[in-house]
Design a protein around this motif. Structure first.
Motif, PDB file in Angstrom:
ATOM      1  N   GLN A  98       0.828  -1.203   0.000  1.00 62.04           N
ATOM      2  CA  GLN A  98       0.000   0.000   0.000  1.00 62.04           C
ATOM      3  C   GLN A  98       0.865   1.257   0.000  1.00 62.04           C
ATOM      4  O   GLN A  98       0.564   2.224  -0.712  1.00 62.04           O
ATOM      5  CB  GLN A  98      -0.931   0.001   1.213  1.00 62.04           C
ATOM      6  CG  GLN A  98      -2.034  -1.036   1.157  1.00 62.04           C
ATOM      7  CD  GLN A  98      -2.936  -0.988   2.377  1.00 62.04           C
ATOM      8  OE1 GLN A  98      -3.063   0.046   3.025  1.00 62.04           O
ATOM      9  NE2 GLN A  98      -3.564  -2.108   2.702  1.00 62.04           N
ATOM     10  N   ARG A  99       1.918   1.267   0.800  1.00 59.97           N
ATOM     11  CA  ARG A  99       2.796   2.435   0.852  1.00 59.97           C
ATOM     12  C   ARG A  99       3.396   2.737  -0.517  1.00 59.97           C
ATOM     13  O   ARG A  99       3.485   3.895  -0.948  1.00 59.97           O
ATOM     14  CB  ARG A  99       3.903   2.224   1.893  1.00 59.97           C
ATOM     15  CG  ARG A  99       3.391   2.189   3.331  1.00 59.97           C
ATOM     16  CD  ARG A  99       4.534   2.096   4.335  1.00 59.97           C
ATOM     17  NE  ARG A  99       3.994   2.023   5.694  1.00 59.97           N
ATOM     18  CZ  ARG A  99       3.807   0.897   6.345  1.00 59.97           C
ATOM     19  NH1 ARG A  99       4.139  -0.267   5.784  1.00 59.97           N
ATOM     20  NH2 ARG A  99       3.298   0.899   7.569  1.00 59.97           N
ATOM     21  N   VAL A 100       3.822   1.687  -1.210  1.00 57.03           N
ATOM     22  CA  VAL A 100       4.396   1.868  -2.545  1.00 57.03           C
ATOM     23  C   VAL A 100       3.341   2.396  -3.508  1.00 57.03           C
ATOM     24  O   VAL A 100       3.598   3.325  -4.295  1.00 57.03           O
ATOM     25  CB  VAL A 100       4.992   0.539  -3.051  1.00 57.03           C
ATOM     26  CG1 VAL A 100       5.410   0.669  -4.516  1.00 57.03           C
ATOM     27  CG2 VAL A 100       6.176   0.123  -2.199  1.00 57.03           C
ATOM     28  N   LEU A 101       2.150   1.814  -3.458  1.00 56.49           N
ATOM     29  CA  LEU A 101       1.088   2.223  -4.378  1.00 56.49           C
ATOM     30  C   LEU A 101       0.707   3.682  -4.193  1.00 56.49           C
ATOM     31  O   LEU A 101       0.596   4.440  -5.168  1.00 56.49           O
ATOM     32  CB  LEU A 101      -0.145   1.338  -4.187  1.00 56.49           C
ATOM     33  CG  LEU A 101      -0.086  -0.064  -4.780  1.00 56.49           C
ATOM     34  CD1 LEU A 101      -1.359  -0.834  -4.434  1.00 56.49           C
ATOM     35  CD2 LEU A 101       0.085  -0.002  -6.296  1.00 56.49           C
ATOM     36  N   PHE A 102       0.501   4.109  -2.957  1.00 59.10           N
ATOM     37  CA  PHE A 102       0.071   5.489  -2.740  1.00 59.10           C
ATOM     38  C   PHE A 102       1.190   6.480  -3.053  1.00 59.10           C
ATOM     39  O   PHE A 102       0.911   7.618  -3.451  1.00 59.10           O
ATOM     40  CB  PHE A 102      -0.463   5.657  -1.320  1.00 59.10           C
ATOM     41  CG  PHE A 102      -1.828   5.057  -1.134  1.00 59.10           C
ATOM     42  CD1 PHE A 102      -2.913   5.525  -1.860  1.00 59.10           C
ATOM     43  CD2 PHE A 102      -2.037   4.006  -0.259  1.00 59.10           C
ATOM     44  CE1 PHE A 102      -4.166   4.977  -1.719  1.00 59.10           C
ATOM     45  CE2 PHE A 102      -3.297   3.440  -0.104  1.00 59.10           C
ATOM     46  CZ  PHE A 102      -4.368   3.925  -0.834  1.00 59.10           C
ATOM     47  N   ILE A 155       0.140   5.141   6.356  1.00 61.50           N
ATOM     48  CA  ILE A 155       0.549   4.649   5.046  1.00 61.50           C
ATOM     49  C   ILE A 155       1.316   5.718   4.266  1.00 61.50           C
ATOM     50  O   ILE A 155       2.355   5.453   3.681  1.00 61.50           O
ATOM     51  CB  ILE A 155      -0.684   4.196   4.220  1.00 61.50           C
ATOM     52  CG1 ILE A 155      -1.430   3.073   4.953  1.00 61.50           C
ATOM     53  CG2 ILE A 155      -0.265   3.737   2.828  1.00 61.50           C
ATOM     54  CD1 ILE A 155      -0.628   1.811   5.128  1.00 61.50           C
ATOM     55  N   THR A 156       0.786   6.941   4.273  1.00 62.94           N
ATOM     56  CA  THR A 156       1.404   8.033   3.524  1.00 62.94           C
ATOM     57  C   THR A 156       1.048   9.364   4.161  1.00 62.94           C
ATOM     58  O   THR A 156      -0.022   9.493   4.777  1.00 62.94           O
ATOM     59  CB  THR A 156       0.958   8.019   2.051  1.00 62.94           C
ATOM     60  OG1 THR A 156       1.554   9.130   1.357  1.00 62.94           O
ATOM     61  CG2 THR A 156      -0.554   8.130   1.935  1.00 62.94           C
ATOM     62  N   GLU A 157       1.939  10.322   3.995  1.00 65.59           N
ATOM     63  CA  GLU A 157       1.682  11.681   4.467  1.00 65.59           C
ATOM     64  C   GLU A 157       1.606  12.663   3.309  1.00 65.59           C
ATOM     65  O   GLU A 157       1.716  13.871   3.495  1.00 65.59           O
ATOM     66  CB  GLU A 157       2.780  12.112   5.451  1.00 65.59           C
ATOM     67  CG  GLU A 157       2.796  11.273   6.730  1.00 65.59           C
ATOM     68  CD  GLU A 157       3.859  11.739   7.710  1.00 65.59           C
ATOM     69  OE1 GLU A 157       4.671  12.610   7.319  1.00 65.59           O
ATOM     70  OE2 GLU A 157       3.876  11.227   8.847  1.00 65.59           O
TER      71      GLU A 157
END
Length: 295
Positions: A251-255, A279-281
């Motif tokens: 998920q981190r890579v995708l976002f 996951i992301t900022e």
């Protein structure tokens, strides 16, 4: 991300007992473990330990059609050069496809008002270009809902370079989406004036999305954990009820990749059961799973 397992045999051992002796096909816990690992490697999708009955139900028809007696025989077949095409069918069967027109309608309401207002504002200096991506489009209801929203909200859309990209890992879903043909019952819940304007009869008990909406969309096969040939930038990305099947690292890579493809201030729409916490900022939550790119 995906690992190379070609140098070793990861097929389940022949000694594992079948989960249920009264099933038509022998399906052991190791058979299931192998299919889970294969799906994760090929697509990034992670099935939970409780999905074994679902996998059996979805693949049993393939064993029956091809004449296999056990899942072990089927697994061995899809691992051979002769079974390459069947491997694609296996992956299609194991990916979940559940959607409807204007699902989570508040996203389309936001797209048709706030999002398009900002697109129009940018057009003053950047030209009349509009790009939206439906990532994980399933059988096409989502991108067709996007296209209808654009037609409803932009009377001058023919004066724009406007395109909707619709992608999915399931090749059968991509084919169905590109045809734009659906059961007549799929119009349930759509306002009558919208249904009359953007759907037309197509044989017995079926309808087809009208050409003006279909012409805005390009359907393509795409594995989200593979290479992305498109360069963007996109004004908005819909990725709803997709990342719940990936682990947190994926998920981190995708976002991160989504953020890189969005214009500054672009919008990301995700599913009601998903969130970006931890996951992301790179996005700011605006509410109801609508996010704006901030970095």
């Amino acid at each position: 991300m995906a690992t190379d397992t070609r140098s070793r045999d990861t097929r389940p051992p022949a000694t594992e007992a079948a989960v249920s002796e009264d099933r038509e096909f022998s399906f052991s816990t190791d058979d299931y473990a192998y299919l889970r690992a294969m799906l994760k490697e090929k697509t990034g999708i992670e099935l939970g330990p409780t999905k074994q009955n679902m996998v059996y139900a979805r693949l049993a028809k393939r064993l029956r059609k091809l004449g296999f007696k056990t899942f072990r025989d089927y697994i061995e077949f899809i691992g051979t050069p002769a079974g390459v095409d069947e491997l694609g069918t296996t992956l299609n069967a194991l990916t979940t496809n559940l959607t409807k027109f204007f699902r989570e309608n508040h996203h389309f309401e936001h797209l048709g008002t706030a999002a398009l207002q900002e697109v129009r504002a940018r057009a003053v200096s950047q030209g009349r270009r509009l790009r939206i991506w439906s990532a994980g489009c399933s059988s096409g209801e989502e991108p067709h809902s996007i296209a209808i929203t654009l037609l409803q909200s932009m009377p001058d859309i023919k004066q724009w370079d406007a395109k909707v990209l619709a992608t999915d890992i399931d090749t059968e879903m991509v084919r169905r989406g590109s045809e734009g043909v659906y059961p007549a019952a799929s119009q349930e819940g759509i306002p009558a004036d919208i249904a009359r304007k953007y759907f037309e009869p197509h044989g017995a008990d079926k309808v087809r999305v009208t050409q003006d909406a279909r012409s805005l969309i390009t359907f393509k096969h795409l594995n989200l954990i593979g290479n992305w040939p498109m360069k963007g930038p996109f004004d908005a990305i819909f990725c709803r009820n997709v990342v719940i099947y990936f682990d947190k690292d994926t998920q981190r890579v995708l976002f991160e990749r989504y953020a890189n493809l969005l214009v500054p201030g672009g919008f990301l729409y995700i599913g009601h059961s998903e969130n970006l916490f931890g996951i992301t900022e790179r996005f700011k939550l605006l509410g109801r799973n609508i996010h704006r790119k901030i970095a």
